[in-house]
Write a protein that holds these residues in place. Structure first.
Motif, PDB file in Angstrom:
ATOM      1  N   LYS A  68       0.900  -1.059   0.109  1.00  0.00           N
ATOM      2  CA  LYS A  68      -0.032   0.020  -0.025  1.00  0.00           C
ATOM      3  C   LYS A  68       0.796   1.158  -0.024  1.00  0.00           C
ATOM      4  CE  LYS A  68      -4.137  -1.859   2.121  1.00  0.00           C
ATOM      5  NZ  LYS A  68      -5.260  -1.711   3.109  1.00  0.00           N
ATOM      6  N   LEU A  69       1.966   1.233   0.805  1.00  0.00           N
ATOM      7  CA  LEU A  69       2.775   2.274   0.701  1.00  0.00           C
ATOM      8  C   LEU A  69       3.461   2.641  -0.484  1.00  0.00           C
ATOM      9  CD1 LEU A  69       4.561   1.807   4.394  1.00  0.00           C
ATOM     10  CD2 LEU A  69       2.968   3.703   3.677  1.00  0.00           C
ATOM     11  N   GLU A  70       3.865   1.296  -1.311  1.00  0.00           N
ATOM     12  CA  GLU A  70       4.780   1.670  -2.546  1.00  0.00           C
ATOM     13  C   GLU A  70       3.635   2.149  -3.693  1.00  0.00           C
ATOM     14  OE1 GLU A  70       6.036  -2.342  -3.107  1.00  0.00           O
ATOM     15  OE2 GLU A  70       8.101  -1.737  -2.164  1.00  0.00           O
ATOM     16  N   SER A  71       2.500   1.799  -3.350  1.00  0.00           N
ATOM     17  CA  SER A  71       1.209   2.216  -4.403  1.00  0.00           C
ATOM     18  C   SER A  71       1.170   3.761  -4.192  1.00  0.00           C
ATOM     19  CB  SER A  71      -0.108   1.267  -4.229  1.00  0.00           C
ATOM     20  OG  SER A  71       0.119  -0.010  -4.505  1.00  0.00           O
ATOM     21  N   LEU A 105       1.672   9.527  -5.725  1.00  0.00           N
ATOM     22  CA  LEU A 105       1.973  10.546  -5.506  1.00  0.00           C
ATOM     23  C   LEU A 105       2.987  10.965  -6.278  1.00  0.00           C
ATOM     24  CD1 LEU A 105       1.881  10.715  -1.607  1.00  0.00           C
ATOM     25  CD2 LEU A 105       0.316  11.796  -3.052  1.00  0.00           C
ATOM     26  N   ASN A 106       3.910  10.281  -6.844  1.00  0.00           N
ATOM     27  CA  ASN A 106       5.092  10.746  -7.872  1.00  0.00           C
ATOM     28  C   ASN A 106       4.224  11.132  -9.188  1.00  0.00           C
ATOM     29  OD1 ASN A 106       7.675  10.310  -6.825  1.00  0.00           O
ATOM     30  ND2 ASN A 106       7.556   8.243  -6.961  1.00  0.00           N
ATOM     31  N   ASP A 107       3.276  10.400  -9.549  1.00  0.00           N
ATOM     32  CA  ASP A 107       2.839  10.693 -10.882  1.00  0.00           C
ATOM     33  C   ASP A 107       1.852  12.114 -10.756  1.00  0.00           C
ATOM     34  OD1 ASP A 107       3.376   8.265 -11.821  1.00  0.00           O
ATOM     35  OD2 ASP A 107       1.576   7.156 -11.338  1.00  0.00           O
ATOM     36  N   LYS A 108       1.456  12.254  -9.563  1.00  0.00           N
ATOM     37  CA  LYS A 108       0.752  13.548  -9.335  1.00  0.00           C
ATOM     38  C   LYS A 108       1.555  14.568  -9.282  1.00  0.00           C
ATOM     39  CE  LYS A 108      -3.552  11.762  -9.544  1.00  0.00           C
ATOM     40  NZ  LYS A 108      -4.452  12.149 -10.655  1.00  0.00           N
ATOM     41  N   LEU A 109       2.527  14.668  -8.367  1.00  0.00           N
ATOM     42  CA  LEU A 109       3.342  15.666  -7.893  1.00  0.00           C
ATOM     43  C   LEU A 109       4.620  16.034  -9.023  1.00  0.00           C
ATOM     44  CD1 LEU A 109       4.101  14.933  -4.191  1.00  0.00           C
ATOM     45  CD2 LEU A 109       3.018  16.931  -4.951  1.00  0.00           C
ATOM     46  N   LEU A 110       4.936  14.913  -9.928  1.00  0.00           N
ATOM     47  CA  LEU A 110       6.218  15.162 -10.640  1.00  0.00           C
ATOM     48  C   LEU A 110       5.874  15.256 -12.081  1.00  0.00           C
ATOM     49  CD1 LEU A 110       8.646  12.822  -8.675  1.00  0.00           C
ATOM     50  CD2 LEU A 110       8.231  15.224  -8.412  1.00  0.00           C
ATOM     51  N   CYS A 111       4.692  14.983 -12.488  1.00  0.00           N
ATOM     52  CA  CYS A 111       4.184  14.989 -13.951  1.00  0.00           C
ATOM     53  C   CYS A 111       3.335  16.129 -14.230  1.00  0.00           C
ATOM     54  CB  CYS A 111       3.348  13.775 -14.089  1.00  0.00           C
ATOM     55  SG  CYS A 111       4.147  12.406 -14.185  1.00  0.00           S
ATOM     56  N   ALA A 170       9.670  11.048   3.136  1.00  0.00           N
ATOM     57  CA  ALA A 170       9.240  10.525   4.376  1.00  0.00           C
ATOM     58  C   ALA A 170       8.585   9.073   4.177  1.00  0.00           C
ATOM     59  CB  ALA A 170       8.183  11.701   4.924  1.00  0.00           C
ATOM     60  N   ILE A 171       7.890   9.137   2.978  1.00  0.00           N
ATOM     61  CA  ILE A 171       7.141   8.017   2.646  1.00  0.00           C
ATOM     62  C   ILE A 171       7.979   6.648   2.497  1.00  0.00           C
ATOM     63  CG2 ILE A 171       5.602   6.799   1.209  1.00  0.00           C
ATOM     64  CD1 ILE A 171       4.280   9.564   0.612  1.00  0.00           C
ATOM     65  N   ASP A 172       9.076   7.163   1.715  1.00  0.00           N
ATOM     66  CA  ASP A 172      10.244   6.204   1.526  1.00  0.00           C
ATOM     67  C   ASP A 172      10.928   5.642   2.889  1.00  0.00           C
ATOM     68  OD1 ASP A 172      10.741   5.369  -1.218  1.00  0.00           O
ATOM     69  OD2 ASP A 172      11.764   6.952  -1.729  1.00  0.00           O
ATOM     70  N   ARG A 213       9.483   5.293   5.588  1.00  0.00           N
ATOM     71  CA  ARG A 213       8.566   4.728   6.146  1.00  0.00           C
ATOM     72  C   ARG A 213       8.405   2.989   5.510  1.00  0.00           C
ATOM     73  NH1 ARG A 213       3.386   4.778   8.434  1.00  0.00           N
ATOM     74  NH2 ARG A 213       2.987   2.660   9.231  1.00  0.00           N
ATOM     75  N   ILE A 214       8.664   3.227   4.219  1.00  0.00           N
ATOM     76  CA  ILE A 214       8.789   1.746   3.460  1.00  0.00           C
ATOM     77  C   ILE A 214       9.848   1.112   3.855  1.00  0.00           C
ATOM     78  CG2 ILE A 214       8.947   0.707   1.227  1.00  0.00           C
ATOM     79  CD1 ILE A 214       7.346   2.960  -0.008  1.00  0.00           C
ATOM     80  N   ASP A 215      10.995   1.890   4.062  1.00  0.00           N
ATOM     81  CA  ASP A 215      12.189   1.201   4.764  1.00  0.00           C
ATOM     82  C   ASP A 215      11.974   0.559   6.144  1.00  0.00           C
ATOM     83  OD1 ASP A 215      15.204   0.496   4.088  1.00  0.00           O
ATOM     84  OD2 ASP A 215      15.324   2.075   5.827  1.00  0.00           O
ATOM     85  N   THR A 216      11.385   1.328   6.844  1.00  0.00           N
ATOM     86  CA  THR A 216      11.246   0.884   8.218  1.00  0.00           C
ATOM     87  C   THR A 216      10.202  -0.351   8.141  1.00  0.00           C
ATOM     88  OG1 THR A 216      11.373   2.943   9.202  1.00  0.00           O
ATOM     89  CG2 THR A 216      10.203   1.414  10.383  1.00  0.00           C
ATOM     90  N   GLU A 217       9.247  -0.328   7.392  1.00  0.00           N
ATOM     91  CA  GLU A 217       8.239  -1.641   7.171  1.00  0.00           C
ATOM     92  C   GLU A 217       9.109  -2.617   6.580  1.00  0.00           C
ATOM     93  OE1 GLU A 217       5.587  -1.515   8.724  1.00  0.00           O
ATOM     94  OE2 GLU A 217       5.185   0.633   9.041  1.00  0.00           O
ATOM     95  N   ARG A 218       9.727  -2.641   5.895  1.00  0.00           N
ATOM     96  CA  ARG A 218      10.637  -3.476   5.338  1.00  0.00           C
ATOM     97  C   ARG A 218      11.562  -4.383   6.347  1.00  0.00           C
ATOM     98  NH1 ARG A 218      12.221  -0.882  -0.581  1.00  0.00           N
ATOM     99  NH2 ARG A 218      10.324  -1.544  -1.700  1.00  0.00           N
ATOM    100  N   LYS A 219      12.178  -3.310   7.181  1.00  0.00           N
ATOM    101  CA  LYS A 219      12.978  -3.939   8.032  1.00  0.00           C
ATOM    102  C   LYS A 219      12.234  -4.918   9.314  1.00  0.00           C
ATOM    103  CE  LYS A 219      16.478  -0.485   7.728  1.00  0.00           C
ATOM    104  NZ  LYS A 219      17.310   0.858   8.465  1.00  0.00           N
TER     105      LYS A 219
END
Length: 404
Positions: free
Chosen positions: A188-191, A196-202, A376-378, A380-386
């Motif tokens: 869910k975090l990766e989605s 957000l990448n698509d919306k903020l950066l395009c 910040a989301i990245d 969080r993803i790293d924390t959840e992976r650990k």
């Protein structure tokens, strides 16, 4: 390791002695449909590691006669194992009510038991010990596979009482469920970060992204990558003599780039002398490492120092821009990088072509806010992976020690 309230010797047996094992039927391919037919087929591609997956791409149906195929009918609670492919023996799962009344196709094994808790048997199959056993018996052909007898002959240990078997099963099943939940959190975090990448950066036709922080309104500007920062080509350390090794400067190879956002430790290190006597250049903290060969566009951010190598180029972002923002927005230009690549043996984008690629940039303050938000989301993803890795290690330790 054992629960203290239980005693007595465990029984050594095999899966074949404790379970009913059946391999699937070779259905006529002419009667297999991609859309709804008489019945759903359970194929190897439906089975993943611990769960069954369904989608329009993988589900298939059978429209032929099934009147004599009753023994291949599946039901909730059956254990199934994929018997071929690159993950042979590793793709196994317990069927849910979604798979009721589906039929077992060839190269898939069904395990059912009236004597033992099937989830206990699943813990034996969904286990590194079983996977190691499969690796030792699978065929060495282009598509590796195992036989029904390979599964039947696998040794397992059965506790002397049903109560102990059930308690071991509950503990390991709870860990499986927690790992599954953790995987869903990560998905869910990766989605979320992709959306957000698509919306903020395009940028759209109005030269602005479709989603924006309210305090910013200036139009984004177009800049060549060489205007954003220094592009450093892939000079290579001369590693032919021992003096180049055992230093403290990381020498990255392209395959290390893109596996994670930050890279700080390399599989190889060279000495300062080795760097000075070669075409390699020293890279500083925060440099973007960009793969320009094979996996074109994969990237990481350097933590600490390192040096250049063939197969990737580096972008040292200038003070007018934010390196984390540039890191994120480069995803939008991966296809353009690939289109500008050339080569007869392998595709590679040259430093001169990379420098000319134009990217869209907001003001420095907007860059920093977008980068901080996505980072910040990245994180969080790293924390959840650990956390997920710790659960997997805990499950592996308990599985190994509970199955004496």
């Amino acid at each position: 390791m054992r629960f203290p309230e239980f005693q007595g010797e465990w029984k050594e047996t095999t899966i074949g002695r404790e379970c009913d094992i059946l391999c699937g039927y070779a259905f006529d391919g002419n009667d297999i449909l991609e859309s709804s037919g008489n019945v759903m087929l359970l194929r190897g591609i439906n089975i993943s590691e611990g769960f069954i997956r369904h989608s329009e791409e993988v589900d298939r149906f059978y429209s032929g006669d099934i009147s004599k195929l009753y023994k291949y009918l599946l039901k909730e609670g059956d254990l199934v194992i994929s018997m071929d492919g690159s993950k042979v023996g590793r793709n196994s799962a317990i069927l849910t009510n979604c798979e009721n009344d589906s039929y077992l196709i060839q190269r898939v094994c069904r395990i059912r038991s009236n004597k033992q808790n099937i989830r206990y048997v699943f813990q034996y199959v969904n286990n590194p010990k079983f996977h190691k056993y499969v690796d030792s018996v699978k065929t060495a052909s282009a598509i590796p596979h195992i036989s029904q007898s390979d599964i039947q002959n696998y040794s397992i240990l059965i506790p002397p009482t049903k109560e102990e078997q059930d308690k071991v099963t509950r503990l390991l099943t709870l860990l499986d469920e927690r790992i599954s939940t953790q995987n869903k959190i990560i998905d869910k975090l990766e989605s979320l970060i992709k959306a957000l990448n698509d919306k903020l950066l395009c940028c759209g036709k109005d030269n602005n992204p479709s989603l924006r922080f309210s305090e910013f309104s200036d139009c984004w500007r177009e800049r060549r990558i060489e205007e954003v920062g220094e592009v450093i080509g892939g000079g290579t350390p001369d590693t032919s003599t021992p003096e180049y090794w055992n230093g403290n400067i990381n020498w990255f190879v392209p395959s290390e780039i893109g596996k994670q956002k930050y890279v700080s430790v390399s599989t190889r290190t060279i000495s300062k002398v080795g760097l000075e006597n070669s075409s390699a250049k020293l890279l500083t903290d925060g440099t973007i490492l960009l793969s320009t060969r094979a996996t074109i566009g994969e990237k990481s951010i350097l933590k600490g120092s390192g040096c250049t190598n063939q197969g990737f180029q580096s972008i040292c972002v200038n003070c007018e821009n934010d390196n984390h923002f540039v890191f994120y927005i480069l995803d939008n230009y991966k296809s353009e990088m690939i289109s500008k690549a050339s080569g007869s043996t392998f595709l590679e984008i040259s430093s001169s072509n990379l420098k000319k690629i134009k990217i869209m940039l907001p003001s420095h303050s907007e860059q920093k806010k977008i980068a901080h938000f996505l980072s910040a989301i990245d994180d969080r993803i790293d924390t959840e992976r650990k956390i997920q890795e710790k659960y997997v290690k805990q499950k592996g330790f308990l599985s190994y020690n509970l199955f004496i």
